[in-house]
Motif scaffolding. Structure first.
Motif, PDB file in Angstrom:
ATOM      1  N   PRO A 279      35.643  13.038  71.944  1.00 19.87           N
ATOM      2  CA  PRO A 279      35.796  12.476  73.301  1.00 19.87           C
ATOM      3  C   PRO A 279      35.689  13.504  74.420  1.00 19.87           C
ATOM      4  CG  PRO A 279      37.947  12.758  72.307  1.00 19.87           C
ATOM      5  CD  PRO A 279      36.953  13.168  71.268  1.00 19.87           C
ATOM      6  N   ALA A 343      36.123   8.130  77.820  1.00 16.37           N
ATOM      7  CA  ALA A 343      37.258   8.720  77.111  1.00 16.37           C
ATOM      8  C   ALA A 343      38.532   8.583  77.949  1.00 16.37           C
ATOM      9  CB  ALA A 343      36.988  10.182  76.787  1.00 16.37           C
ATOM     10  N   GLN A 386      38.606   8.436  72.392  1.00 15.81           N
ATOM     11  CA  GLN A 386      37.599   7.455  72.789  1.00 15.81           C
ATOM     12  C   GLN A 386      37.251   6.586  71.591  1.00 15.81           C
ATOM     13  OE1 GLN A 386      33.805   9.151  73.876  1.00 15.81           O
ATOM     14  NE2 GLN A 386      33.322   9.821  71.813  1.00 15.81           N
TER      15      GLN A 386
END
Length: 613
Positions: A279, A343, A386
Motif C-alpha cells: 500500500p 490506501a 489497502q
C-alpha cells in the motif's frame, strides 16, 4: 404489481395512494414503460409529510459477516435525525436480546448524518443476531426505523498465519509472546538462522515447512495470512514472488510486511511483483547503511485510524489516544512517506531526537534525502493497508514495537503491546475466504418469501470446481433440520445454488458441505434472518417529486389529500380503454328469436318423420 395482476384487462387508469417510498431494486423508469406503452395513466395521491418534524433513524450499520470469538470490532452506525439537534441519545447494542454495550452520541443538526463508532466483542459462537437500537424520543411518530438488525457468524476455530523472518531479532519473540494465549490464532514461525538453515515453531506436522518457504500454491494457500519480516526479495525465486502476489489477489489472503534493514525498498522489493501489492510507494534505495538510515519516530493514530480495531488499544477513543501518547518512540530504517491511491494510513510517526542527538535534530535518513528539519518533513507512514484483488496488504514500517512493552517508561501492567499485536493478527485473518463460501442472496426475508442460497467451491489451489456434490443443511429456529441439494450453475464455474422457503420467523442456520468422490473441499456456514420487513418505515416522508414524475410520465395527475375529491370526475375523461356493459331482453334480439324458433320447428319435423309425435 397492479400492472401484472390486471394484464389483458382494459384499464382507464391506476390510482396509487402512497408516500412514494420505493423499497424495490427495480428502476422506476423500467416499471413505467409498459404503462406508457399501453396508454394507462397513473393517478397518484401523496400522503404523509414532506419532511418529518421530529424523527431519529438508524440508517446503516457496517457489520462483518464473520468474526472470531473474542474479537473486538468497531462497528460504524449511521444515524439520521431531525428536530433533536444537540440531544444526547444512547445507541444500545443487543446480542440475541442481551445488551452488550451502550454508546452515548450527540445528535447533529438537521440533515447532517452522524457516523458513530461502536466497539463490541462477541464471545458466543454461532449465528448471532445483533440489534442496534436508539430508544424512541418524545415527539417521534415512527419508531420502527430506530433499530437495525444484522447477523454475524461467530467462529470458534484456529486460524493459521505464516510468519517468515529473515534474521534473529527481539521483535519475533515478543510478538509471539503477545499472541500466545489467543486460542484462535496459530502463528507458524519460519525463521532463517543461517544460510539455508531455518528454525520452525508452532507446527501442525513435523514435515511442515521442512524445505523452507512454500514453493507451491497449495502449501502457501493453507495459511490465511502471511507476515514477512526482515527478509530480502532476492531470497525468493520469481515464482515465489508471483505466488505471494497471487496469495493476496486470487486466494484473498492478507500480506503484512514488517519494517527492517532487509525489508521494503531496502530489501530490494521495488520492481518485484510485491511492489504492486504493497500500500506504500517504494523509493529507490539510497545505498546508505542501516545505521545511517536509522530514525526514531513517535507513533500516533491518524484521524482515520483512531477508531480502527487494530489501533484502538483501550476501551474508548480518548483512553486509546492517551495510551498511544504515553508509549515510547520506536525505530525504523525504512523511509516511507507516501501512500498509494486508495490506501488507508492507520499509524503515523513523527521523527524525534534520537538518543544523544542535539535538540531539534532529525534522523540521518532525512539528512541523506535532503529533508529539512521540520515536523512535516519528518512525518513517516508507520502503518497502512489497502485492498488488492480479493485480499488485503499492510505495511508496519517499524522494527521494534517490543519497546512498547519493555521500555523503562512503560508500566509493568501495561498491555498495549499485547493488545496491539493480538488485534492486528486477528484483523489479518478476519476477511480471508475459505475454499467453500456460502451466502444467501438476501440476508433478511419475510416468512413465505423464497430464499436463494449461493455457494462457491474451490480446491486447495483455489481453482473453481465444477460438478461437485454440494449439500446445504438448513437448521430451523425450532431445531429441525432439512437437507437442500445445491446444483451447479452451468453459467459460472464453481458456483452452486439452491432455493428454499422459510415458513416462520427466526434465524435459519445453513451449513454447506462440498466434496467429490473421496475428496472433501470444505464446509461453510451462513444464516438467513426471517422477520417482518421494515423497509417501508425507512426515511418516512413523502417523495412528492417521485409521485409527480409517475403521474406526469404516464399521463395521469398528482393529488394531495385536499384535492383528491376531484379524482373520480377526472377518471371519467381519461380516454383510456373502457369496458361498457349493455343489458337487453332476449326477445329484443331478432336473430336469437329466429334461431330459437327454427330449432324448435326442426325438432317437431324430425319427431313427425320418426313417428314420435
Amino acid at each position: 404489481h397492479a400492472r401484472d395482476e390486471l394484464q389483458g384487462v382494459p384499464l382507464s387508469g391506476i390510482v396509487v395512494v402512497s408516500d412514494g417510498g420505493d423499497n424495490t431494486d427495480e428502476a422506476i423508469g423500467d416499471a413505467l414503460l409498459p404503462l406508457r406503452a399501453a396508454s394507462v395513466p397513473v393517478f397518484t395521491v401523496g400522503v404523509g409529510d414532506e419532511e418529518m418534524e421530529a424523527d431519529v433513524q438508524a440508517s446503516r450499520v457496517d457489520v462483518p459477516e464473520t468474526a472470531l470469538t473474542g474479537t473486538s470490532m468497531v462497528v460504524n452506525v449511521m444515524v439520521d435525525s431531525r428536530g433533536y439537534a444537540g440531544r444526547t441519545v444512547p445507541i444500545v447494542v443487543e446480542d440475541m436480546g442481551r445488551i452488550v454495550t451502550t454508546e452515548m452520541v450527540e445528535l447533529p443538526a438537521d440533515g447532517q448524518p452522524l457516523v458513530a463508532p461502536v466497539a463490541i466483542t462477541l464471545e458466543t459462537p454461532g449465528a448471532r443476531e445483533l440489534a442496534f437500537r436508539i430508544p424512541g424520543q418524545s415527539g417521534e411518530r415512527v419508531l420502527e426505523n430506530n433499530v437495525l438488525h444484522s447477523v454475524v457468524q461467530v467462529r470458534d476455530r484456529t486460524e493459521k498465519i505464516l510468519y517468515f523472518e529473515g534474521e534473529p531479532r527481539h521483535e519475533v519473540a515478543f510478538m509471539l509472546r503477545a499472541v500466545r494465549a489467543d486460542e484462535n490464532l496459530q502463528v507458524v514461525l519460519l525463521q532463517r538462522t543461517a544460510e539455508n538453515k531455518f528454525f520452525r515453531r508452532n507446527l501442525d506436522d513435523p514435515l511442515e515447512l521442512v524445505e523452507g518457504f512454500p514453493t507451491t500454491r497449495e502449501d502457501l494457500y493453507r495459511y490465511r495470512a502471511l507476515v514477512l519480516g526482515s527478509i530480502e526479495a532476492s531470497f525468493f525465486t520469481h515464482d515465489q514472488l508471483d505466488m505471494m502476489a497471487d496469495f493476496v489477489s486470487e486466494r484473498g489472503g492478507t500480506l503484512l510486511m514488517l519494517g527492517g534493514r532487509r525489508a521494503l525498498a531496502e530489501g530490494g522489493y521495488k520492481g518485484t511483483p510485491l511492489e504492486d501489492v504493497l500500500p506504500v510507494v517504494l523509493d529507490e534505495p539510497t545505498g546508505s547503511t542501516p545505521t545511517e538510515r536509522l530514525a526514531f519516530v513517535k507513533v500516533s493514530p491518524t484521524p482515520g485510524g483512531a477508531n480502527h480495531p487494530i489501533t484502538r488499544i483501550e476501551s474508548t477513543v480518548e483512553e486509546s489516544a492517551a495510551r498511544w501518547d504515553s508509549l515510547p518512540p520506536v525505530s525504523t530504517t525504512n523511509l516511507i512517506t507516501e501512500l498509494k491511491p486508495g490506501a488507508t494510513e492507520l499509524l503515523q510517526g513523527v521523527v524525534v531526537e534520537s538518543p544523544g542527538a542535539a535538540p531539534g535534530a532529525v534522523g540521518a535518513a532525512e539528512d541523506a534525502a535532503g529533508l529539512e528539519s521540520t515536523g512535516d518533513a519528518g512525518d513517516r507512514v508507520v502503518m497502512a493497508f489497502q485492498r488488492y484483488g480479493r485480499g488485503r496488504s499492510m505495511v508496519l514500517a517499524v522494527q521494534d514495537t517490543w519497546l512498547w512493552q519493555m521500555d523503562s517508561t512503560v508500566p509493568l501492567e501495561d498491555l498495549s503491546h499485547e493488545n496491539f499485536w493480538r488485534q492486528l493478527m486477528r484483523w489479518l485473518v478476519a476477511e480471508t475466504p475459505d475454499p467453500v463460501e456460502a451466502a444467501p442472496a438476501q440476508v433478511t426475508v419475510e416468512a413465505g418469501e423464497p430464499v436463494t442460497l449461493e455457494a462457491t467451491v474451490l480446491d486447495a489451489g483455489f481453482v473453481e470446481v465444477n460438478g461437485a456434490a454440494v449439500n446445504a443443511r438448513v437448521t430451523l429456529p425450532t431445531g429441525e433440520t432439512r437437507n437442500v441439494p445445491m446444483e451447479w450453475s452451468v453459467s459460472e464455474d464453481g458456483r452452486y445454488t439452491a432455493d428454499f422457503t422459510p415458513d416462520m420467523d427466526g434465524i435459519f442456520e445453513v451449513s454447506v458441505d462440498a466434496g467429490r468422490d473421496t475428496v472433501t473441499f470444505g464446509n461453510a456456514e451462513t444464516s438467513v434472518r426471517v422477520a417482518p420487513g421494515t423497509e417501508e418505515f425507512r426515511d418516512p416522508r413523502q417523495r412528492v417529486s417521485l409521485m409527480e414524475r409517475i403521474a406526469e410520465e404516464t399521463g395521469g395527475r398528482y393529488y394531495t389529500p385536499e384535492t383528491a375529491a376531484n379524482l373520480p370526475e377526472d377518471l371519467q375523461f381519461t380516454g383510456g380503454g373502457v369496458t361498457v356493459t349493455e343489458e337487453r331482453d332476449l326477445w329484443d334480439m331478432p336473430i336469437l328469436f329466429l334461431l330459437l324458433a327454427g330449432l324448435m320447428g326442426g325438432e317437431w319435423v324430425y319427431r313427425r318423420k320418426r313417428g314420435l309425435a
